[in-house]
Design a protein around this motif. Structure first.
Motif, PDB file in Angstrom:
ATOM      1  N   ILE A 259      29.559 -46.403  12.656  1.00  0.00           N
ATOM      2  CA  ILE A 259      29.477 -46.633  11.207  1.00  0.00           C
ATOM      3  C   ILE A 259      28.093 -47.182  10.835  1.00  0.00           C
ATOM      4  O   ILE A 259      27.468 -46.722   9.880  1.00  0.00           O
ATOM      5  N   ASP A 260      27.603 -48.136  11.634  1.00  0.00           N
ATOM      6  CA  ASP A 260      26.262 -48.680  11.370  1.00  0.00           C
ATOM      7  C   ASP A 260      25.220 -47.563  11.405  1.00  0.00           C
ATOM      8  O   ASP A 260      24.328 -47.498  10.553  1.00  0.00           O
ATOM      9  N   CYS A 261      25.306 -46.696  12.433  1.00  0.00           N
ATOM     10  CA  CYS A 261      24.331 -45.598  12.566  1.00  0.00           C
ATOM     11  C   CYS A 261      24.425 -44.667  11.364  1.00  0.00           C
ATOM     12  O   CYS A 261      23.420 -44.177  10.857  1.00  0.00           O
ATOM     13  N   TYR A 262      25.656 -44.435  10.900  1.00  0.00           N
ATOM     14  CA  TYR A 262      25.833 -43.524   9.767  1.00  0.00           C
ATOM     15  C   TYR A 262      25.240 -44.137   8.497  1.00  0.00           C
ATOM     16  O   TYR A 262      24.569 -43.452   7.715  1.00  0.00           O
ATOM     17  N   LEU A 263      25.465 -45.449   8.300  1.00  0.00           N
ATOM     18  CA  LEU A 263      24.891 -46.111   7.118  1.00  0.00           C
ATOM     19  C   LEU A 263      23.366 -45.989   7.146  1.00  0.00           C
ATOM     20  O   LEU A 263      22.715 -45.786   6.124  1.00  0.00           O
ATOM     21  N   ASN A 264      22.819 -46.074   8.357  1.00  0.00           N
ATOM     22  CA  ASN A 264      21.376 -45.917   8.532  1.00  0.00           C
ATOM     23  C   ASN A 264      20.939 -44.502   8.122  1.00  0.00           C
ATOM     24  O   ASN A 264      19.918 -44.312   7.466  1.00  0.00           O
ATOM     25  N   SER A 275      20.738 -33.450   1.655  1.00  0.00           N
ATOM     26  CA  SER A 275      21.481 -34.367   2.536  1.00  0.00           C
ATOM     27  C   SER A 275      22.961 -34.427   2.162  1.00  0.00           C
ATOM     28  O   SER A 275      23.310 -34.555   0.990  1.00  0.00           O
ATOM     29  N   SER A 276      23.822 -34.337   3.192  1.00  0.00           N
ATOM     30  CA  SER A 276      25.270 -34.434   2.914  1.00  0.00           C
ATOM     31  C   SER A 276      25.827 -35.762   3.429  1.00  0.00           C
ATOM     32  O   SER A 276      27.040 -35.940   3.505  1.00  0.00           O
ATOM     33  N   PHE A 277      24.909 -36.676   3.803  1.00  0.00           N
ATOM     34  CA  PHE A 277      25.381 -37.956   4.349  1.00  0.00           C
ATOM     35  C   PHE A 277      25.787 -38.893   3.204  1.00  0.00           C
ATOM     36  O   PHE A 277      24.944 -39.325   2.415  1.00  0.00           O
ATOM     37  N   LEU A 282      31.387 -39.881   5.747  1.00  0.00           N
ATOM     38  CA  LEU A 282      31.480 -40.848   6.842  1.00  0.00           C
ATOM     39  C   LEU A 282      32.959 -41.090   7.192  1.00  0.00           C
ATOM     40  O   LEU A 282      33.351 -41.054   8.377  1.00  0.00           O
ATOM     41  N   ILE A 283      33.763 -41.315   6.155  1.00  0.00           N
ATOM     42  CA  ILE A 283      35.187 -41.613   6.403  1.00  0.00           C
ATOM     43  C   ILE A 283      35.867 -40.438   7.108  1.00  0.00           C
ATOM     44  O   ILE A 283      36.605 -40.608   8.084  1.00  0.00           O
TER      45      ILE A 283
END
Ligand code: HEM
Length: 476
Positions: A259-264, A275-277, A282-283
């Protein structure tokens, strides 16, 4: 006569709309409206589909409700489709039951740009936590210690390993994704496990097939499919809570978990038009990792228990090899794998014969395809029948017998087999393969290595079969 006219009209419309396309792979005769839904025995779908290939060939078609699908059988056909013509088979089809939850987000059921970006991100993050500086190896070994404690607490009484194995494996995904494990007795965790178990059962049922074939009707009807949708909503809410906590103390210089990496990743890609992030993706990615990475690995381990109980002479050879190479003074490590060819062969054979994802996940053609002398138009659902490869008598000496020799040469050295494809192949090949292989190896060797400890806990004379007997028979 109006009723008769209506019936004839509907049947004619169905015939015109659902005619088998020209040069399409052959297949069994399909009933009007429902097609081949009842041709396939849904209690043993993969065996039923493999039997149909004996009659209709390695590339054949079925119509499920209003949708055509093509079933691919045998190694050469799967390789040609998923690897050689991989781009043409890279997408997932519309599956209303999944789409009503995933909405094209995440990694396992997304397509196009969303899938490409999320797959690349997931692979690099799993590599980082799997094998880099933040390797999950100590986490897996630590989790095994909790299992061993739980087993010892049983003081030699028989117990069902289902729960303990599922908890341990799910905790690896929890550590990877949330950065922490749960106690096995934790109420939240137990609820989470129950939800996943129930959702997976419903997803594999005839209800799911009916929902995917007749979504408009099924959306209005009560039934287990409604329970599935509610569970997935609850799981998303659970993940949202974890995300909220992560955002409160997120530090880009110390990325603790997925989750931390994804928030980054969200922050790094901010402002980029393609970007689709985002948080919804994420969920969904987190749920994908749980759904694809927990039950699969846990089920394989339970099959391993069962086969060790059924073949005590094989288990004894595994334990002797582990005793000799690793001994009692240290814990197993993935670095030991090359020195444990017999153990490695046993794990591979367990995966082959347990065949836990027998029809892989469905794909869809992204363009018109030529395969096996047939034309498959764009948009047709593809079922890669892994069973037809893992049990092919032309690939395996004794396909229906548990035989670690399938992966050993005459000198007892481990040999790779091309037809070993429990993780599928090509662009959509399981993205957790390396993590799963690491978990299977470390858990399986740890269980074997710890047998002495477990027997000591039981306070009985060492009887190496009985542990496997208890756990193995309960695993059935
Ligand atoms: C996809 C098998 C463990 C994550 C798949 C597929 C198979 C598979 C057959 C479908 C590939 C295709 O569509 O052609 C297995 C087996 C496992 C296992 C046998 C364990 C013994 C894991 C683990 C994770 C994982 C531990 C993650 C932590 C995924 C994901 C996909 C996938 C995300 C979708 C990939 C995509 O659509 O691009 N797996 N898997 N799997 N697996 Fe696994």
């Amino acid at each position: 006569s109006l009723l008769l006219f209506l019936v004839v009209f509907i049947l004619t419309l169905d015939y015109i709309k659902n005619r088998r396309p020209v040069s399409f792979p052959p297949g069994p005769w399909a009933l009007p409206i429902v097609g081949n839904i009842f041709t396939v025995d849904h209690s043993r779908t993969h065996e039923s589909m493999t039997q149909l290939s004996e009659r209709y060939g390695d590339v054949y078609s079925l119509r499920m409700g209003q949708k055509w699908m093509v079933v691919l059988n045998r190694f050469e056909v799967l390789k040609e489709a998923l690897v050689t013509q991989g781009d043409g088979f890279a997408d997932r089809p519309d599956l209303p039951l999944v789409d009503d939850v995933a909405h094209g987000q995440g990694v396992a059921f997304s397509n196009g740009n969303v899938w490409k970006q999320h797959r690349r991100f997931a692979l690099s993050t799993l590599k980082y936590f799997g094998f880099g500086k933040k390797s999950l190896e100590p986490v897996i070994l630590g989790e095994f210690a909790h299992c061993a404690k739980y087993i010892c607490n049983n003081k030699g009484r028989p117990f069902n390993p289902h729960l303990i194995v599922n908890n341990a494996v799910s905790n690896i995904i929890c550590s990877l994704v949330f950065g922490h494990r749960f106690d096995y007795g934790d109420e939240k965790f137990m609820k989470l496990m129950k939800w996943f178990d129930k959702a997976l059962r419903i997803q594999g049922s005839l209800w799911a097939q009916l929902y995917n074939s007749f979504p408009l009707m099924m959306r209005c009807l009560p039934g287990p499919h409604q329970t599935f949708l509610q569970i997935l909503k609850d799981l998303k809410d659970f993940t949202r809570e974890e995300l909220k906590k992560h955002k409160q103390n997120w530090d880009p210089s110390d990325l603790r978990d997925y989750i931390d990496c994804y928030l980054n990743e969200i922050q790094t890609n901010e402002g980029k038009a393609d970007s689709s992030f985002d948080e919804e993706n994420l969920i969904m990615s987190v749920l994908d990792l749980f759904a694809a990475g927990s039950e699969t690995t846990a089920t394989t381990l339970r099959w391993a228990f069962l086969y060790m109980a059924k073949y005590p002479e094989i288990q004894a050879k595994v334990q002797a090899e582990i005793d000799c190479v690793i001994g009692q003074s240290k814990q197993p490590s993935t670095e030991d794998r090359p020195s444990l060819p017999y153990t490695d062969a046993v794990i591979h054979e367990v995966q082959r014969i347990s065949n836990i994802v027998p029809l892989s996940l469905p794909h869809v053609t992204t363009r018109d395809i030529q395969l096996g002398g047939y034309t498959i138009p764009k948009g047709v659902t593809i079922i890669p029948n892994l069973t037809s490869v893992l049990f092919d008598k032309n690939e395996w000496e004794t396909p229906y017998t548990f035989n670690p020799g399938h992966f050993l040469n005459e000198e007892g050295k481990f040999v790779k087999r091309a037809a070993f494809i429990p993780f599928s192949a090509g662009k959509r090949v399981c993205l957790g393969e390396n993590l799963a292989r690491m978990e299977l190896f470390l858990f399986f060797t740890s269980f074997n290595a710890a047998l002495h400890l477990l027997h000591a806990c039981r306070g009985e004379a060492c009887n190496r079969i009985s542990f496997w007997h208890y756990t193995g028979t309960a695993a059935i």
